[in-house]
Design a protein around this motif. Structure first.
Motif, PDB file in Angstrom:
ATOM      1  N   TYR A 294       0.873  -1.173   0.000  1.00 27.97           N
ATOM      2  CA  TYR A 294       0.000   0.000   0.000  1.00 27.97           C
ATOM      3  C   TYR A 294       0.909   1.221   0.000  1.00 27.97           C
TER       4      TYR A 294
ATOM      5  N   GLN B 190      -8.993  -7.274  -9.584  1.00 33.05           N
ATOM      6  CA  GLN B 190      -9.368  -5.956 -10.072  1.00 33.05           C
ATOM      7  C   GLN B 190      -8.495  -5.549 -11.259  1.00 33.05           C
TER       8      GLN B 190
ATOM      9  N   CYS C  56      -7.235  -2.279 -14.125  1.00 33.45           N
ATOM     10  CA  CYS C  56      -6.966  -0.852 -14.269  1.00 33.45           C
ATOM     11  C   CYS C  56      -6.786  -0.542 -15.753  1.00 33.45           C
TER      12      CYS C  56
ATOM     13  N   MET D 166      -4.492  -5.543 -12.339  1.00 35.43           N
ATOM     14  CA  MET D 166      -3.724  -4.592 -11.536  1.00 35.43           C
ATOM     15  C   MET D 166      -2.448  -5.228 -10.992  1.00 35.43           C
TER      16      MET D 166
ATOM     17  N   ASN E  84       0.345  -5.612  -7.743  1.00 39.70           N
ATOM     18  CA  ASN E  84       0.107  -5.792  -6.309  1.00 39.70           C
ATOM     19  C   ASN E  84       0.713  -4.671  -5.471  1.00 39.70           C
TER      20      ASN E  84
ATOM     21  N   TRP F   2      -0.391  -0.909  -4.689  1.00 38.81           N
ATOM     22  CA  TRP F   2      -1.527  -0.006  -4.871  1.00 38.81           C
ATOM     23  C   TRP F   2      -1.166   1.393  -4.396  1.00 38.81           C
ATOM     24  N   LYS F   3      -1.141   2.336  -5.321  1.00 40.99           N
ATOM     25  CA  LYS F   3      -0.922   3.737  -4.980  1.00 40.99           C
ATOM     26  C   LYS F   3      -2.282   4.364  -4.669  1.00 40.99           C
ATOM     27  N   ILE F   4      -2.458   4.766  -3.419  1.00 41.04           N
ATOM     28  CA  ILE F   4      -3.763   5.231  -2.964  1.00 41.04           C
ATOM     29  C   ILE F   4      -3.609   6.555  -2.218  1.00 41.04           C
TER      30      ILE F   4
ATOM     31  N   LEU G 143      -8.791   1.394  -0.283  1.00 34.51           N
ATOM     32  CA  LEU G 143      -8.010   0.216   0.078  1.00 34.51           C
ATOM     33  C   LEU G 143      -8.934  -0.901   0.551  1.00 34.51           C
TER      34      LEU G 143
ATOM     35  N   ARG H 268     -11.254  -2.233  -2.446  1.00 23.19           N
ATOM     36  CA  ARG H 268     -10.604  -3.107  -3.427  1.00 23.19           C
ATOM     37  C   ARG H 268     -10.433  -4.526  -2.886  1.00 23.19           C
TER      38      ARG H 268
ATOM     39  N   SER I 268     -12.164  -7.850  -4.234  1.00 32.37           N
ATOM     40  CA  SER I 268     -11.248  -8.879  -4.733  1.00 32.37           C
ATOM     41  C   SER I 268     -11.520 -10.247  -4.141  1.00 32.37           C
TER      42      SER I 268
END
Length: 265
Positions: free
Chosen positions: A99, A133, A135, A172, A174, A176-178, A202, A205, A209
């Protein structure tokens, strides 16, 4: 066990009252290395992990979002110790995800910026649900004619793999830019009364998933109620546990669910 509620009390006591193999997915972020005081409460990690294994369905998943403190010049490694313990008691380490935050504290002069936390995905056997998921595909690759790639196997031989082309979306990564920070991780102002929220996206998703509509989602350390909120919005049943009455007040306002106080002997 009643669903779509949050229990105020020790999560171990709540989980002991739950049936074996009754939870499809857990999404939680425990307090770690005293980086936050969480109103002075602590937690018994090993007993919580064992209870999570007991109540998780075969094929169910636990998402454990955690990081490490730096103490006396060294990162603690608590995250890895916990991951190995989950494996010792029977879980698979299905994926070690990252994350990546877009805001973070200034580092000491001899370190780089600390920008991420781990999202360990533990499964009880092979995951029964995996709605991976997607993108948007980078524009220049949408019309590519290169449909093969090479992969070297354990025996040293190279295998050619064929890829689908001309797709608008792809699986996507693994990492994740959040977005994080005030009014970016969530638009619920009340959530920021809690010292360490994680972003709505976060939780959502992971819920999308590793679960389907109607499944039961647990957060044993519900905090500001993010997992419960996103489970509700995505038509899942949820069970929350939170020991702090102050944080339960946040959950009640954010999620609109009943707070059930455990009787104390």
């Amino acid at each position: 066990m009643k669903t779509n509620v949050c229990y105020q009390g020790d999560c171990l006591e709540v989980m002991k009252g739950m049936e074996d193999k009754s939870v499809d997915l857990t999404v939680t972020s425990p307090p770690y290395d005293n980086l936050r005081t969480y109103n002075g409460y602590t937690f018994n990690f090993e007993e919580i992990a064992k209870e999570l294994y007991r109540i998780t369905k075969d094929g169910g998943v636990v998402v454990w979002v955690v990081g490490d403190a730096t103490i006396k010049g060294s990162e603690t490694g608590t995250s890895f110790k916990q991951a190995l313990f989950f494996k010792e008691i029977g879980f698979n380490v299905h994926d070690t995800m990252i994350y990546q935050k877009n805001s973070y504290p200034f580092p000491p002069v001899n370190r780089y910026y600390q920008q991420f936390e781990y999202m360990f995905v533990f499964s009880k056997g092979k995951p029964k649900t995996y709605n991976i998921q997607r993108c948007p595909t980078v524009e220049k690759y949408r019309n590519t004619t290169n449909t093969t790639s090479s992969q070297r196997g354990k025996n040293g031989k190279t295998t050619k793999l064929k890829y689908a082309t001309g797709l608008d979306t792809r699986k996507m990564d693994n990492v994740w830019k959040i977005d994080t920070g005030y009014m970016r991780g969530t638009k619920d102002k009340i959530a920021f009364k809690h010292p360490a929220t994680f972003p709505d996206l976060l939780a959502e998703r992971h819920i999308l998933s590793w679960s389907n509509e109607g499944d039961t989602i647990l957060d044993p350390m519900a905090g500001s109620g993010t997992t419960l909120k996103m489970a509700k919005l995505n038509n899942r049943n949820f069970i929350g546990c939170e020991i702090s009455s102050e944080y339960c007040d946040i959950i009640k306002e954010r999620v609109g669910c009943e707070i059930i106080k455990l009787l104390v002997n």
